[in-house]
Design a protein around this motif. Structure first.
Motif, mmCIF file in Angstrom:
data_model
loop_
_atom_site.group_PDB
_atom_site.id
_atom_site.type_symbol
_atom_site.label_atom_id
_atom_site.label_comp_id
_atom_site.label_asym_id
_atom_site.label_seq_id
_atom_site.Cartn_x
_atom_site.Cartn_y
_atom_site.Cartn_z
ATOM 1 N N GLU A 120 55.766 20.139 20.380
ATOM 2 C CA GLU A 120 55.297 18.922 19.545
ATOM 3 C C GLU A 120 54.101 18.283 20.161
ATOM 4 O OE1 GLU A 120 56.918 14.482 18.146
ATOM 5 O OE2 GLU A 120 58.259 15.611 19.368
ATOM 6 N N PHE A 121 53.979 18.310 21.686
ATOM 7 C CA PHE A 121 53.011 17.850 22.292
ATOM 8 C C PHE A 121 51.644 18.704 21.741
ATOM 9 C CE2 PHE A 121 49.789 18.600 25.889
ATOM 10 C CZ PHE A 121 49.567 16.997 26.182
ATOM 11 N N ASN A 122 51.598 19.816 21.740
ATOM 12 C CA ASN A 122 50.503 20.642 21.161
ATOM 13 C C ASN A 122 50.329 20.766 19.780
ATOM 14 O OD1 ASN A 122 49.471 22.478 23.682
ATOM 15 N ND2 ASN A 122 51.645 22.575 23.901
ATOM 16 N N ARG A 123 51.271 20.456 18.894
ATOM 17 C CA ARG A 123 50.942 20.061 17.570
ATOM 18 C C ARG A 123 50.226 18.935 17.357
ATOM 19 N NH1 ARG A 123 53.093 17.039 14.106
ATOM 20 N NH2 ARG A 123 54.942 16.398 15.195
ATOM 21 N N LEU A 124 50.644 17.823 18.010
ATOM 22 C CA LEU A 124 49.798 16.471 18.027
ATOM 23 C C LEU A 124 48.642 16.609 18.685
ATOM 24 C CD1 LEU A 124 53.112 14.287 18.425
ATOM 25 C CD2 LEU A 124 51.672 14.314 16.574
ATOM 26 N N LEU A 125 48.565 17.269 19.755
ATOM 27 C CA LEU A 125 47.212 17.262 20.536
ATOM 28 C C LEU A 125 46.212 18.041 19.485
ATOM 29 C CD1 LEU A 125 45.816 16.309 23.021
ATOM 30 C CD2 LEU A 125 46.614 18.567 24.134
ATOM 31 N N ASP A 126 46.561 18.986 18.565
ATOM 32 C CA ASP A 126 45.797 19.715 17.946
ATOM 33 C C ASP A 126 45.284 18.760 16.688
ATOM 34 O OD1 ASP A 126 45.877 22.186 19.197
ATOM 35 O OD2 ASP A 126 47.429 23.250 18.035
ATOM 36 N N GLU A 127 46.365 18.258 16.337
ATOM 37 C CA GLU A 127 45.876 17.294 15.119
ATOM 38 C C GLU A 127 44.939 16.060 15.600
ATOM 39 O OE1 GLU A 127 48.568 15.139 12.147
ATOM 40 O OE2 GLU A 127 50.072 16.499 13.444
ATOM 41 N N HIS A 150 40.001 12.281 23.048
ATOM 42 C CA HIS A 150 41.294 11.987 23.545
ATOM 43 C C HIS A 150 42.068 13.459 23.690
ATOM 44 C CE1 HIS A 150 40.269 8.164 22.082
ATOM 45 N NE2 HIS A 150 40.682 7.764 22.994
ATOM 46 N N GLY A 151 41.344 14.423 23.878
ATOM 47 C CA GLY A 151 41.982 15.632 24.158
ATOM 48 C C GLY A 151 42.312 16.056 25.645
ATOM 49 N N ASP A 178 42.204 14.305 33.035
ATOM 50 C CA ASP A 178 41.174 13.479 33.906
ATOM 51 C C ASP A 178 42.083 12.026 34.179
ATOM 52 O OD1 ASP A 178 39.135 15.109 33.826
ATOM 53 O OD2 ASP A 178 38.131 13.984 32.320
ATOM 54 N N VAL A 179 43.012 11.461 33.458
ATOM 55 C CA VAL A 179 43.597 10.415 33.593
ATOM 56 C C VAL A 179 44.744 10.672 34.668
ATOM 57 C CG1 VAL A 179 44.936 8.455 32.674
ATOM 58 C CG2 VAL A 179 42.782 9.413 31.456
ATOM 59 N N ALA A 180 45.144 11.694 34.424
ATOM 60 C CA ALA A 180 46.364 12.246 35.500
ATOM 61 C C ALA A 180 45.865 12.305 36.642
ATOM 62 C CB ALA A 180 47.210 13.383 35.163
ATOM 63 N N ALA A 211 50.243 9.892 31.991
ATOM 64 C CA ALA A 211 49.050 10.184 31.476
ATOM 65 C C ALA A 211 48.888 11.446 30.547
ATOM 66 C CB ALA A 211 48.099 10.818 32.914
ATOM 67 N N LEU A 212 49.719 12.362 30.485
ATOM 68 C CA LEU A 212 49.566 13.339 29.467
ATOM 69 C C LEU A 212 49.892 12.661 27.910
ATOM 70 C CD1 LEU A 212 51.277 16.413 31.375
ATOM 71 C CD2 LEU A 212 48.576 16.059 30.415
ATOM 72 N N LEU A 213 50.894 11.898 27.947
ATOM 73 C CA LEU A 213 51.400 11.165 26.669
ATOM 74 C C LEU A 213 50.840 9.979 26.578
ATOM 75 C CD1 LEU A 213 54.995 12.183 27.408
ATOM 76 C CD2 LEU A 213 53.535 13.298 25.924
ATOM 77 N N HIS A 214 49.904 9.268 27.353
ATOM 78 C CA HIS A 214 49.478 7.785 27.133
ATOM 79 C C HIS A 214 48.707 7.757 25.599
ATOM 80 C CE1 HIS A 214 45.452 9.063 28.695
ATOM 81 N NE2 HIS A 214 45.135 7.692 27.962
ATOM 82 N N ASP A 215 47.947 8.783 25.247
ATOM 83 C CA ASP A 215 47.164 8.829 23.706
ATOM 84 C C ASP A 215 48.003 9.630 22.686
ATOM 85 O OD1 ASP A 215 45.236 6.909 24.452
ATOM 86 O OD2 ASP A 215 43.816 8.601 25.158
ATOM 87 N N ILE A 216 49.133 10.123 23.006
ATOM 88 C CA ILE A 216 49.409 11.388 22.025
ATOM 89 C C ILE A 216 49.914 10.577 20.626
ATOM 90 C CG2 ILE A 216 52.118 10.934 22.488
ATOM 91 C CD1 ILE A 216 50.092 14.018 21.987
ATOM 92 N N GLY A 217 49.979 9.099 20.549
ATOM 93 C CA GLY A 217 49.988 8.431 19.411
ATOM 94 C C GLY A 217 48.911 8.351 18.544
#
Length: 156
Positions: free
Chosen positions: A13-20, A33-34, A40-42, A65-71
């Motif tokens: 799910e993380f990778n699918r959303l990151l691709d989107e 926000h890739g 970098d934030v982490a 950090a990895l999830l802070h922009d996933i939305g």
């Protein structure tokens, strides 16, 4: 314990959303926000924790950090703020990656608060790291950007 945040990077799910997100930002002139930004934030968060002697586990820091922009996908599609959408999405991903309920709640709170100026706790740390990760003084879109960031003494 340290492997848990690596599970996020491999999460479907993380990778699918990151691709989107990356596809939606392909023509974006402002900061993107890739994965590079998230890492970098982490790293900046972890350095701040070490320098300031703060008590945050690396696994928690990196997850937040990895999830802070996933939305961002929800925000770009006009169905809500990226902070709130990210907190909801993060719960599923974190549970799948072996985080406990208290850890999930802490990370969700940080994601919800990372955009706030003058916040506290992990959300404030993410906010500072997010800002520090941007080289605004080198940005060609700085004149139209809504961010007010001080970077190496240069305010945009």
């Amino acid at each position: 314990m340290g492997d848990r945040y690596n599970r996020i990077i491999r999460n479907e799910e993380f990778n699918r959303l990151l691709d989107e997100i990356e596809a939606l930002e392909a023509d974006r002139i402002y900061c993107r926000h890739g994965l590079e930004h998230l890492l970098d934030v982490a790293r900046i968060s972890y350095i701040q924790v070490l320098e300031d002697g703060l008590d945050y586990d690396k696994s928690i820091l990196y997850a937040a950090a990895l999830l802070h922009d996933i939305g961002r996908v929800a925000e770009y599609r006009g169905v809500g703020s990226h902070d709130e959408a990210g907190a909801i999405i993060a719960e599923r991903i974190l549970r799948d990656c072996g985080y406990s309920e208290p850890e999930i709640r802490l990370i969700q709170e940080a994601i919800r608060g990372h955009g706030e100026e003058g916040g506290s706790g992990l959300g404030a740390l993410l906010h500072r790291s997010d800002k520090a990760s941007r080289m605004c003084f080198r940005c060609k879109a700085a004149d139209t950007c809504k961010w007010k960031v001080k970077n190496e003494g240069i305010e945009k």
